[in-house]
Design a protein around this motif. Sequence first.
Motif, short mmCIF file in Angstrom:
data_model
loop_
_atom_site.label_atom_id
_atom_site.label_comp_id
_atom_site.label_asym_id
_atom_site.label_seq_id
_atom_site.Cartn_x
_atom_site.Cartn_y
_atom_site.Cartn_z
N ALA A 205 45.62 7.86 59.34
CA ALA A 205 44.27 8.35 59.42
C ALA A 205 43.55 7.65 60.98
O ALA A 205 42.91 8.57 62.01
N SER A 206 44.52 6.71 61.40
CA SER A 206 43.64 5.86 62.42
C SER A 206 44.51 6.62 64.00
O SER A 206 43.63 7.54 64.59
N ILE A 207 46.21 6.86 63.26
CA ILE A 207 46.23 7.83 64.58
C ILE A 207 45.96 9.57 65.20
O ILE A 207 45.51 9.59 65.85
N LEU A 208 45.45 10.26 63.97
CA LEU A 208 44.58 11.31 63.72
C LEU A 208 42.96 10.96 64.05
O LEU A 208 42.99 11.96 64.84
N ALA A 209 42.43 9.86 64.74
CA ALA A 209 41.36 9.85 65.07
C ALA A 209 41.16 9.73 66.84
O ALA A 209 40.08 10.07 66.85
N HIS A 210 42.32 9.98 67.61
CA HIS A 210 42.54 9.83 68.50
C HIS A 210 43.85 11.57 68.98
O HIS A 210 44.20 11.52 68.69
N PRO A 211 42.81 11.60 70.47
CA PRO A 211 44.31 13.52 70.73
C PRO A 211 44.85 12.32 71.53
O PRO A 211 46.58 13.77 71.02
N ARG A 212 45.32 11.69 71.94
CA ARG A 212 46.82 10.87 72.26
C ARG A 212 47.15 10.10 72.24
O ARG A 212 45.88 9.12 73.01
N SER A 213 47.93 9.01 71.99
CA SER A 213 47.69 7.25 71.81
C SER A 213 49.41 6.76 71.99
O SER A 213 50.30 8.05 72.18
N VAL A 214 49.36 5.78 72.22
CA VAL A 214 50.92 5.59 72.52
C VAL A 214 50.73 4.35 71.65
O VAL A 214 50.11 3.30 71.70
N LEU A 215 51.09 5.08 70.99
CA LEU A 215 51.79 3.03 69.26
C LEU A 215 52.21 2.50 68.99
O LEU A 215 53.45 2.12 70.03
N VAL A 216 51.54 1.90 69.21
CA VAL A 216 52.26 0.27 68.44
C VAL A 216 52.25 -0.11 67.56
O VAL A 216 51.22 0.12 67.02
N ALA A 217 54.03 0.13 66.56
CA ALA A 217 53.87 -0.21 65.47
C ALA A 217 55.13 -1.12 65.08
O ALA A 217 55.44 -1.00 65.78
N GLY A 218 55.47 -1.13 63.46
CA GLY A 218 56.54 -2.14 62.87
C GLY A 218 56.32 -2.77 62.10
O GLY A 218 54.21 -3.35 62.07
N GLY A 219 56.86 -3.47 61.47
CA GLY A 219 56.46 -4.81 60.37
C GLY A 219 57.48 -4.61 58.86
O GLY A 219 58.37 -4.15 59.47
N GLN A 220 56.72 -4.89 57.93
CA GLN A 220 57.16 -5.10 57.27
C GLN A 220 56.98 -3.46 56.25
O GLN A 220 55.65 -3.34 55.49
N LEU A 221 57.51 -2.53 55.93
CA LEU A 221 57.51 -1.56 55.37
C LEU A 221 57.73 -1.47 53.31
O LEU A 221 56.89 -0.01 53.18
N LYS A 222 57.85 -1.89 53.71
CA LYS A 222 57.83 -2.48 52.56
C LYS A 222 58.39 -1.10 51.07
O LYS A 222 57.55 -0.73 50.17
N GLY A 223 59.15 -0.69 51.25
CA GLY A 223 59.42 0.32 50.65
C GLY A 223 59.09 1.83 51.47
O GLY A 223 59.67 3.21 50.80
N ALA A 224 57.83 1.85 51.58
CA ALA A 224 57.37 2.98 52.06
C ALA A 224 58.22 3.71 53.00
O ALA A 224 58.36 3.45 54.10
N ALA A 225 58.45 5.45 53.07
CA ALA A 225 58.78 5.94 54.16
C ALA A 225 58.25 6.49 55.64
O ALA A 225 56.65 6.39 55.02
N VAL A 226 58.13 6.55 56.61
CA VAL A 226 57.31 7.07 57.70
C VAL A 226 57.69 9.12 57.67
O VAL A 226 56.72 8.89 58.75
N ASP A 227 58.45 9.27 57.42
CA ASP A 227 58.47 10.61 57.59
C ASP A 227 57.89 11.52 57.44
O ASP A 227 57.25 12.86 59.20
N GLU A 228 56.93 11.18 57.25
CA GLU A 228 55.90 12.23 57.13
C GLU A 228 54.90 11.71 57.92
O GLU A 228 54.22 12.76 58.73
N LEU A 229 54.09 10.05 58.68
CA LEU A 229 53.70 10.07 59.45
C LEU A 229 54.15 10.27 60.55
O LEU A 229 53.07 11.14 61.22
N ILE A 230 55.94 10.85 61.06
CA ILE A 230 56.00 10.79 62.26
C ILE A 230 55.95 12.96 62.41
O ILE A 230 55.06 13.14 63.98
N VAL A 231 55.57 13.69 61.66
CA VAL A 231 55.76 14.42 61.15
C VAL A 231 54.41 15.46 61.72
O VAL A 231 54.28 15.68 62.76
#
Length: 532
Positions: A373-399
């Motif tokens: 939701a955060s990324i889609l609120a902006h036309p273009r961004s340099v993303l700073v990400a990472g930490g504890q994923l708690k078992g969640a996958a990020v593939d759908e987010l990237i796609v």
Amino acid sequence: MTDPRPDDLADPDTTALTGAALTDEALTSGALAASRTVVFGGGVAGLSAARFFRDIGGHVRVVEDREATARAVAEQGIATLGTAELSATADWTSGVDLVITSPGLRPTHPLLRAAAQAGVPVWGEVELAWRIDRAGVLGPPRTWLVITGTNGKTTTTSMTEAIMSQVAETVACGNIGLPPLDALRREPRVEVLAVEASSFQLYWAPSVRPAAGVVLNIAEDHLDWHQTMAGYTAAKARALTGDVAIIGADDEAAAALAAASPAPTVVRLCSDRPRDGEIGVIDGVIVDRAFDDGGEPVPLVATEKIRPAGPPGLHDALAAAALARAAGASASAVEAGLAGFHPGAHRGQVVAVVDGVSFLDDSKATNPHAALASILAHPRSVLVAGGQLKGAAVDELIVSTRDRVAAAVVLGVDRQEILDALARHAPEVPTVTVFTGDDGRVIVSSAQDHPSATDAAAVTRVSIDVATPPESSPDAVMAAAVTAADRLARLDGENPVVLLAPAAASLDMFSGYGHRGDSFARAAAALHERRS
């Protein structure tokens, strides 16, 4: 205290763990004072429960292995012991009437299993507060409005508090910070509790039946705790067991919960024109077709007055409006509460502008669904990400965001999972990694085989040259990440923002998402100072 990772998790029906030793009918301050209670965990929730038992003269002990926390509990006149000490006592459950567990402990924890096998009720702090309230121990029962979901809980809870404060003494509590039990004991007396509830808290609170509850959305999160999406979803669905169940109809997983809800009234939230039984939007105005006694849509508030702006903020406002209407709030109260609402920190605010590049702190985006939701609120961004994923996958987010992410700076314990997903689904996106080396120095690395390796290598050189202290402090890692992100933004040429939307929890490096966001803001401010 620690909790061993199980191979699988028991079904989230904790009926077997919440026996009838202290029934609602028999629950009085006298009965509680006479009980012997063991509280697992001396954090915010556990300490709230322990203080309550201390204040009514009950016999309470707190199990806590963290030395500093145990000292803080003991300083309040509450007895403490460690898990090893408790485990060494073979019959520690003998004479124990009640166990209050930290929400983060799984039911597979050996000590909790021992309590269950001995027939000792095991409650979470939210369960304790609910039962105390329903039994009238602290006066007539209050109105509970429960908010859960993978994303948007805190904003919705705060919005609900803002609306209901127009009507009655209201406080936001639960996972937002203030334990419900402390809210019940406040003066002046609180009449309405807007309760943000995590999946852990709901798992350990099977008796809660709120006046109204909402499930905003469901996406992968906390699978390291629940092990399966079914278990995670079932825990969230407990918010829908009261009088009014409110469901985000635009979210497929949340919408699927409607059929199974035992609530006599089910209200759906939609981002467009609502049908009967829904709250939605008509011509830029939030309207109510769920609690409109006259049969006509009731206008509540213009969407242009909603903050934060954009689809996530609107969805949260729809949910807060539905909760408030379920609790009897007028249309004018909804409008006043939402029009005057300002979101809390770390939810997408601009924290610095450096030579035309905006730096946005959305550290509260602690899972991929929130980051989306955060990324889609902006036309273009340099993303700073990472930490504890708690078992969640990020593939759908990237796609889903590859066309909006100009570049990514990745840090934290699960950084490689994010880098691998970027390599699979968005190989054209330049990536830079910031981490601590074996010698304790901050290392900034770029993908050498990347199509944009030349630019990424330039980022690496710049970042190392200007990196703040080389030691492995979280602030040093964040400072290097911010510098790299700034450089990537200037190489892109399409005016992207630098967006901290980690898609992960923060406790691998920071004390919480607030600490992480503050570190990001300080690093951006320092960059501004160096440039001015």
